[in-house]
Design an enzyme around this catalytic site. Structure first.
Site, PDB file in Angstrom:
ATOM      1  N   VAL A  12       0.844  -1.209   0.000  1.00 50.42           N
ATOM      2  CA  VAL A  12       0.000   0.000   0.000  1.00 50.42           C
ATOM      3  C   VAL A  12       0.874   1.253   0.000  1.00 50.42           C
ATOM      4  CG1 VAL A  12      -1.713   1.301   1.334  1.00 50.42           C
ATOM      5  CG2 VAL A  12      -1.907  -1.190   1.153  1.00 50.42           C
ATOM      6  N   ASP A  31      10.873   3.259   5.885  1.00 47.06           N
ATOM      7  CA  ASP A  31      10.461   1.931   6.361  1.00 47.06           C
ATOM      8  C   ASP A  31      11.465   1.493   7.427  1.00 47.06           C
ATOM      9  OD1 ASP A  31       8.602  -0.499   4.913  1.00 47.06           O
ATOM     10  OD2 ASP A  31      10.180  -1.133   6.299  1.00 47.06           O
ATOM     11  N   LYS A  36      15.235  -3.014   2.801  1.00 46.66           N
ATOM     12  CA  LYS A  36      14.228  -2.637   1.805  1.00 46.66           C
ATOM     13  C   LYS A  36      14.517  -1.243   1.245  1.00 46.66           C
ATOM     14  CE  LYS A  36       9.648  -3.927   2.432  1.00 46.66           C
ATOM     15  NZ  LYS A  36       8.337  -3.754   3.094  1.00 46.66           N
ATOM     16  N   THR A 122      -5.685  -0.570   6.811  1.00 45.89           N
ATOM     17  CA  THR A 122      -7.062  -0.942   7.166  1.00 45.89           C
ATOM     18  C   THR A 122      -7.114  -1.179   8.671  1.00 45.89           C
ATOM     19  OG1 THR A 122      -7.396  -1.923   5.009  1.00 45.89           O
ATOM     20  CG2 THR A 122      -8.895  -2.631   6.753  1.00 45.89           C
ATOM     21  N   GLU A 155      -7.572   2.660   1.501  1.00 49.62           N
ATOM     22  CA  GLU A 155      -7.161   2.335   0.125  1.00 49.62           C
ATOM     23  C   GLU A 155      -8.119   1.296  -0.453  1.00 49.62           C
ATOM     24  OE1 GLU A 155      -5.898  -0.792  -0.714  1.00 49.62           O
ATOM     25  OE2 GLU A 155      -5.728  -1.673   1.288  1.00 49.62           O
ATOM     26  N   LEU A 157      -7.079  -0.608  -3.286  1.00 53.40           N
ATOM     27  CA  LEU A 157      -6.201  -1.172  -4.320  1.00 53.40           C
ATOM     28  C   LEU A 157      -6.458  -2.648  -4.509  1.00 53.40           C
ATOM     29  CD1 LEU A 157      -2.846   0.349  -3.027  1.00 53.40           C
ATOM     30  CD2 LEU A 157      -4.465   1.341  -4.642  1.00 53.40           C
ATOM     31  N   GLU A 159      -4.652  -6.082  -5.864  1.00 58.61           N
ATOM     32  CA  GLU A 159      -3.373  -6.653  -6.298  1.00 58.61           C
ATOM     33  C   GLU A 159      -3.451  -6.951  -7.782  1.00 58.61           C
ATOM     34  OE1 GLU A 159      -2.000  -9.177  -2.455  1.00 58.61           O
ATOM     35  OE2 GLU A 159      -1.107  -9.695  -4.382  1.00 58.61           O
ATOM     36  N   CYS A 268      -6.871  -9.647   2.143  1.00 61.29           N
ATOM     37  CA  CYS A 268      -7.883  -8.660   2.565  1.00 61.29           C
ATOM     38  C   CYS A 268      -9.245  -9.250   2.920  1.00 61.29           C
ATOM     39  CB  CYS A 268      -8.039  -7.615   1.474  1.00 61.29           C
ATOM     40  SG  CYS A 268      -6.475  -6.882   1.005  1.00 61.29           S
TER      41      CYS A 268
HETATM   42  C1  UGA Z   1      -9.464  -6.610  -2.552  1.00 63.42           C
HETATM   43  C2  UGA Z   1     -10.480  -5.569  -3.068  1.00 63.42           C
HETATM   44  O1  UGA Z   1     -10.947  -5.963  -4.363  1.00 63.42           O
HETATM   45  C3  UGA Z   1      -9.853  -4.181  -3.158  1.00 63.42           C
HETATM   46  O2  UGA Z   1     -10.844  -3.231  -3.540  1.00 63.42           O
HETATM   47  C4  UGA Z   1      -9.293  -3.803  -1.778  1.00 63.42           C
HETATM   48  O3  UGA Z   1      -8.675  -2.534  -1.794  1.00 63.42           O
HETATM   49  C5  UGA Z   1      -8.263  -4.841  -1.360  1.00 63.42           C
HETATM   50  O4  UGA Z   1      -8.931  -6.143  -1.297  1.00 63.42           O
HETATM   51  C6  UGA Z   1      -7.723  -4.445  -0.018  1.00 63.42           C
HETATM   52  O5  UGA Z   1      -8.483  -4.406   0.968  1.00 63.42           O
HETATM   53  O6  UGA Z   1      -6.552  -4.045   0.057  1.00 63.42           O
HETATM   54  P1  UGA Z   1      -7.512  -8.076  -3.643  1.00 63.42           P
HETATM   55  O7  UGA Z   1      -7.440  -8.788  -2.342  1.00 63.42           O
HETATM   56  O8  UGA Z   1      -6.258  -7.621  -4.309  1.00 63.42           O
HETATM   57  O9  UGA Z   1      -8.434  -6.752  -3.515  1.00 63.42           O
HETATM   58  O10 UGA Z   1      -8.187  -9.096  -4.646  1.00 63.42           O
HETATM   59  P2  UGA Z   1      -9.546  -9.236  -5.482  1.00 63.42           P
HETATM   60  O11 UGA Z   1      -9.265  -9.015  -6.893  1.00 63.42           O
HETATM   61  O12 UGA Z   1     -10.628  -8.453  -4.870  1.00 63.42           O
HETATM   62  O13 UGA Z   1      -9.846 -10.806  -5.284  1.00 63.42           O
HETATM   63  C7  UGA Z   1     -10.060 -11.358  -3.998  1.00 63.42           C
HETATM   64  C8  UGA Z   1     -10.410 -12.818  -4.100  1.00 63.42           C
HETATM   65  O14 UGA Z   1     -11.701 -12.999  -4.650  1.00 63.42           O
HETATM   66  C9  UGA Z   1      -9.473 -13.639  -5.000  1.00 63.42           C
HETATM   67  O15 UGA Z   1      -9.205 -14.877  -4.392  1.00 63.42           O
HETATM   68  C10 UGA Z   1     -10.273 -13.815  -6.282  1.00 63.42           C
HETATM   69  O16 UGA Z   1      -9.905 -14.948  -7.027  1.00 63.42           O
HETATM   70  C11 UGA Z   1     -11.668 -13.939  -5.726  1.00 63.42           C
HETATM   71  N1  UGA Z   1     -12.732 -13.614  -6.690  1.00 63.42           N
HETATM   72  C12 UGA Z   1     -12.862 -12.359  -7.173  1.00 63.42           C
HETATM   73  C13 UGA Z   1     -13.630 -14.600  -7.080  1.00 63.42           C
HETATM   74  O17 UGA Z   1     -13.527 -15.784  -6.654  1.00 63.42           O
HETATM   75  N2  UGA Z   1     -14.638 -14.278  -7.942  1.00 63.42           N
HETATM   76  C14 UGA Z   1     -14.797 -13.030  -8.416  1.00 63.42           C
HETATM   77  O18 UGA Z   1     -15.757 -12.801  -9.192  1.00 63.42           O
HETATM   78  C15 UGA Z   1     -13.887 -12.042  -8.030  1.00 63.42           C
END
Ligand code: UGA
Length: 441
Positions: A12, A31, A36, A122, A155, A157, A159, A268
């Site tokens: 982040v 940091d 790093k 968070t 945030e 974001l 990944e 997350c």
């Molecule tokens: C998530 C949120 O999408 C971000 O908005 C948030 O900022 C972030 O957490 C955080 O709190 O920092 P992220 O963990 O990077 O982001 O990943 P996602 O793309 O949201 O996917 C999360 C999980 O859900 C993955 O295992 C993905 O495969 C799964 N997923 C996602 C599904 O199984 N089906 C879907 O339709 C979408």
């Protein structure tokens, strides 16, 4: 031009630092990990994220970003300090905010003028108020002669798309007391998106802190929800792909995060849903719906593992090829990846595994070290098929989406396909002789 410090050069912190430097701020990143910082000075990033290297390089060359392990130099004279440190999970599911509090103490020690403290990590609802009291009493103890304002600026974001989601956010949440100085600094920090018309949601700290948890648990709920509907489709013979598409075409629902799979993972959703439930318990509230999201996701992974074990036994299959172990495509991250729950259940039933992931093999080795004798780590997706009786897909990497089904059929001993990301068409797979099992198919 505002002078902004970023405390914490993790995921982040780095994306935020690079992003706000590209908006024209002068950013100093620091940091506690000296190694790093040394690496960052040489442009060696601790992780890879599309577009991040280029963004940092550009800011570096124009003098808008710098890295230092000298806290005083980084913080003392800043207009704002962004706290972007980790909030790991305690054993009871709550969020550990000790890193945030330590950062707040460091800042209180080094600040030489009033500054806005921005919490990006968070954190549980109420943390900003706690940090404000703590910092202001430390500043008073050392007769600093000024106080700090705290902004909760969560945030959003993702990944694999972090730079994109930072530069082009859907909204910017600014939780604070909303005094003129705070508004002015936050508008300067986010100058570019604000001028582009990105909505800025101004609210209290508690509201901003709640927004982050509410947004993540809602997205997690969509996934847990569609996974349960998928299980129902499997029993009734309905087509989950069509159901999901039709449900998502209602613009009140929208199609995103309605793709069935092996369950949500990552650093997350699992952590934040649990932390929210725990936080509510502290108020004697049972958020049963949100608790259900976490429980449904956990149960889903067990159901898929048991289904795989059954399929293997029914077909006298002994070795299972695995494609993908990271929690999602585009990331080597295996934190809370569905594979971590599904694969041990399969291995404990005596089934051997041939595993391939384009990026997460090293991570897999460290997570599954106890199963050394049962797992063959492969260097290509084809390798994972050779000698395997069946294939299970857990991550939707492009190289799997583009794989040749005919070649896959020829490499597997038995044509058994557990497509837990619903990548392939069940009919086409069946025509090629596969026994096809998806999620809800
Ligand atoms: C998530 C949120 O999408 C971000 O908005 C948030 O900022 C972030 O957490 C955080 O709190 O920092 P992220 O963990 O990077 O982001 O990943 P996602 O793309 O949201 O996917 C999360 C999980 O859900 C993955 O295992 C993905 O495969 C799964 N997923 C996602 C599904 O199984 N089906 C879907 O339709 C979408």
């Amino acid at each position: 031009m505002r002078r902004i410090s970023v405390l914490g050069c993790g995921y982040v912190g780095l994306v935020t630092g690079a992003g706000i430097a590209s908006f024209g701020n002068k950013v100093l990143c620091t940091d506690s990990n000296i190694e790093k910082i040394k690496n960052l000075k040489k442009m060696i990033l601790p992780f890879s994220e599309p577009g991040l290297f280029e963004l940092i390089e550009k800011a570096f060359k124009s003098g808008l970003i710098s890295f230092s392990s000298d806290l005083h130099q980084s913080i003392a004279d800043s207009d704002a300090v962004i706290i972007a440190v980790q909030t790991p999970q305690n054993d009871d599911g709550s969020a550990d905010i000790s890193f945030v509090l330590n950062a707040a103490e460091d800042i209180s020690r080094h600040l030489i003028k009033p500054a806005v403290i921005i919490i990006k990590s968070t954190v549980p609802i109420g943390t900003a108020a706690k940090v404000k009291n703590h910092m202001n009493s430390l500043l008073k103890d050392r007769n600093a002669g000024f106080n700090v304002e705290i902004v909760s600026n969560p945030e959003f974001l993702r990944e694999g798309a972090a730079v994109q989601t930072f530069l082009y956010p859907d909204r910017i949440v600014v939780g604070s007391s909303q005094n003129a100085e705070v508004i002015s600094i936050m508008n300067d920090i986010y100058k570019t998106p604000v001028e582009r018309g990105v909505p800025v949601i101004r609210c209290s700290n508690e509201t901003a802190e709640t927004i982050k948890y509410a947004a993540n648990s809602f997205l997690a709920m969509k996934i847990a929800y569609i996974n349960q509907i998928a299980l129902l489709c499997e029993k009734t013979g309905a087509d989950i792909k069509i159901v999901s598409k039709a449900v998502g075409s209602d613009e009140r629902i929208n199609p995103k995060f309605l793709e069935p799979g092996p369950g949500f993972g990552g650093s997350c959703f699992p952590k934040d849903t649990r932390a929210l439930v725990k936080l509510a318990e502290d108020y004697n509230l049972d958020l049963s719906l949100i608790r259900g999201i976490y429980e449904a996701n956990t149960a889903h992974k067990t159901i898929l593992a048991e289904k795989a074990i059954r399929i293997m036994r029914d077909n006298d299959a002994k070795t299972l090829g695995i494609w993908g172990v990271s929690f999602k495509a585009g990331s080597q991250d295996m934190r809370n990846a569905p594979a971590l729950d599904i694969l041990p259940l399969i291995l404990n039933s005596g089934i051997k595994i041939k595993l391939f992931d384009p990026k997460a093999i090293n991570e897999a080795m460290s997570y599954f070290y106890e199963y050394e004798d049962m797992i063959d780590y492969c260097t290509s997706k084809e390798d994972a098929l050779k000698g395997s009786d069946a294939l299970m897909i857990l991550t939707e990497w492009d190289c799997f989406k583009n794989a040749d089904l005919k070649e896959m059929a020829s490499l597997l001993n038995k044509k058994i396909l557990m497509d837990y990301r619903n990548i392939y068409d069940s009919k086409t797979s069946a025509e090629l002789g596969f026994l096809y099992y998806g999620v809800g198919i």
